[in-house]
Motif scaffolding. Structure first.
Motif, PDB file in Angstrom:
ATOM      1  N   UNK A 161       7.529   5.234   2.838  1.00  0.00           N
ATOM      2  CA  UNK A 161       7.631   4.135   3.973  1.00  0.00           C
ATOM      3  C   UNK A 161       6.325   3.621   4.509  1.00  0.00           C
ATOM      4  N   UNK A 162       5.301   4.422   4.479  1.00  0.00           N
ATOM      5  CA  UNK A 162       3.885   3.980   4.935  1.00  0.00           C
ATOM      6  C   UNK A 162       3.350   3.001   3.797  1.00  0.00           C
ATOM      7  N   UNK A 163       3.588   3.267   2.559  1.00  0.00           N
ATOM      8  CA  UNK A 163       3.047   2.525   1.371  1.00  0.00           C
ATOM      9  C   UNK A 163       3.714   1.084   1.436  1.00  0.00           C
ATOM     10  N   UNK A 164       4.949   1.234   1.791  1.00  0.00           N
ATOM     11  CA  UNK A 164       5.870  -0.113   1.742  1.00  0.00           C
ATOM     12  C   UNK A 164       5.511  -0.949   2.841  1.00  0.00           C
ATOM     13  N   UNK A 165       5.030  -0.270   3.961  1.00  0.00           N
ATOM     14  CA  UNK A 165       4.752  -0.942   5.243  1.00  0.00           C
ATOM     15  C   UNK A 165       3.555  -1.725   4.840  1.00  0.00           C
ATOM     16  N   UNK A 166       2.568  -1.038   4.209  1.00  0.00           N
ATOM     17  CA  UNK A 166       1.252  -1.825   3.850  1.00  0.00           C
ATOM     18  C   UNK A 166       1.566  -2.984   2.938  1.00  0.00           C
ATOM     19  N   UNK A 167       2.390  -2.966   1.869  1.00  0.00           N
ATOM     20  CA  UNK A 167       2.813  -3.934   0.967  1.00  0.00           C
ATOM     21  C   UNK A 167       3.348  -5.072   1.522  1.00  0.00           C
ATOM     22  N   UNK A 168       4.315  -4.829   2.557  1.00  0.00           N
ATOM     23  CA  UNK A 168       4.982  -5.750   3.309  1.00  0.00           C
ATOM     24  C   UNK A 168       4.013  -6.720   3.907  1.00  0.00           C
ATOM     25  N   UNK A 169       2.921  -6.004   4.600  1.00  0.00           N
ATOM     26  CA  UNK A 169       1.929  -6.989   5.303  1.00  0.00           C
ATOM     27  C   UNK A 169       0.816  -7.578   4.489  1.00  0.00           C
ATOM     28  N   UNK A 170       0.948  -7.302   3.111  1.00  0.00           N
ATOM     29  CA  UNK A 170       0.508  -8.043   2.065  1.00  0.00           C
ATOM     30  C   UNK A 170      -1.058  -7.560   1.666  1.00  0.00           C
ATOM     31  N   UNK A 171      -1.085  -6.162   2.088  1.00  0.00           N
ATOM     32  CA  UNK A 171      -2.350  -5.410   1.530  1.00  0.00           C
ATOM     33  C   UNK A 171      -2.609  -5.160   0.028  1.00  0.00           C
TER      34      UNK A 171
END
Length: 263
Positions: A161-171
């Motif tokens: 979930x932490x990695x997915x949150x980063x990707x959703x923000x466009x990182x």
């Protein structure tokens, strides 16, 4: 009598371990499956792996017959602390807070919010540099919202979930560092250098959060550190400890007293 420990930190795991070693039954709460798993490994006999509202905490206290709730959440988890305080006042459970002691980390620039930190960082970066965000994924949106996701490298737990949150923000994937710490000065220094960091954003997480090592690494490289200060919570009149052993001894005393009041 059972004790509820609101966990998710290294401090909480130490407290759980010390309580379980002394025969205290512990139900641990954490906001993620990963945090709950670590709490179970530390000695909790039961775990709850989701954020709990004030009402849900009241229900858990009453269901378990818990006489004490230990709030060992992160210093920045203000909502969790408020929910714990209200639930204890509602149910009559004894509230006990573990507060990480402050540390003299080194040379930092102190600000009050992550938005302030991001705005300041944007004025410090040279072309091609990124901000190294060392303050957890939950605070990342305020930073990427100011700087843009391309200019932020972030270190998060190796948890989907932490990695997915980063990707959703466009990182970008290349800017996501998934590692479980804390980390040495040498590793922090290597990451800052290799990612071309022009500034660091972190938070006053105390010694167990690896703050000293982060700041020292950046100071050695001449990289400015922007430190977001802890939010304040009024705990006047509550039992607050900065030493796990003192906290555990206090909890044992409370439990003994509560048993003595029984039939």
């Amino acid at each position: 009598m059972r004790v509820i420990v609101m966990a998710g930190t290294a401090d909480a795991r130490r407290i759980i371990g010390k309580l379980s070693e002394r025969g205290v039954e512990v139900t641990a709460t954490a906001t993620t499956d990963y945090g709950a798993e670590l709490a179970g490994i530390s000695g909790a006999s039961e775990t709850v792996s989701r954020p709990l509202t004030e009402k849900e905490l009241c229900e858990l206290i009453e269901e378990k017959g818990a006489g004490v709730l230990v709030d060992a959440t992160h210093p920045f988890a203000v909502r969790a602390t408020w929910n714990a305080l209200k639930a204890c006042h509602e149910t009559g459970a004894v509230y006990v807070r573990f507060e990480r002691p402050p540390v003299d980390a080194g040379e930092v620039i102190r600000v009050g919010t992550f938005r302030e930190a991001a705005e300041l960082a944007s004025s410090l970066l040279d072309d091609g540099e990124v901000v190294m965000h060392l303050a957890g994924v939950s605070t990342l949106p305020e930073v990427t919202g100011v700087l843009g996701p391309e200019r932020v490298a972030v270190r998060v737990l190796p948890y989907t979930p932490s990695i997915e949150a980063c990707r959703k923000l466009g990182v970008p994937g290349r800017n996501i560092i998934a590692m479980q710490g804390t980390f040495s000065v040498e590793l922090n220094r290597a990451l800052l250098r290799d990612y071309g960091a022009g500034a660091v954003i972190t938070k006053d997480s105390g010694e167990t959060g690896g703050l000293k090592e982060k700041v020292r690494a950046a100071n050695e490289l001449g990289i400015p550190v922007i430190l977001v200060e802890r939010p304040s919570v009024d705990l006047e009149g509550e039992a607050v400890f900065s030493d796990p052993e003192d906290l555990v001894e206090y909890v044992e005393g409370v439990l003994s007293s509560l048993k003595g009041d029984g039939p």
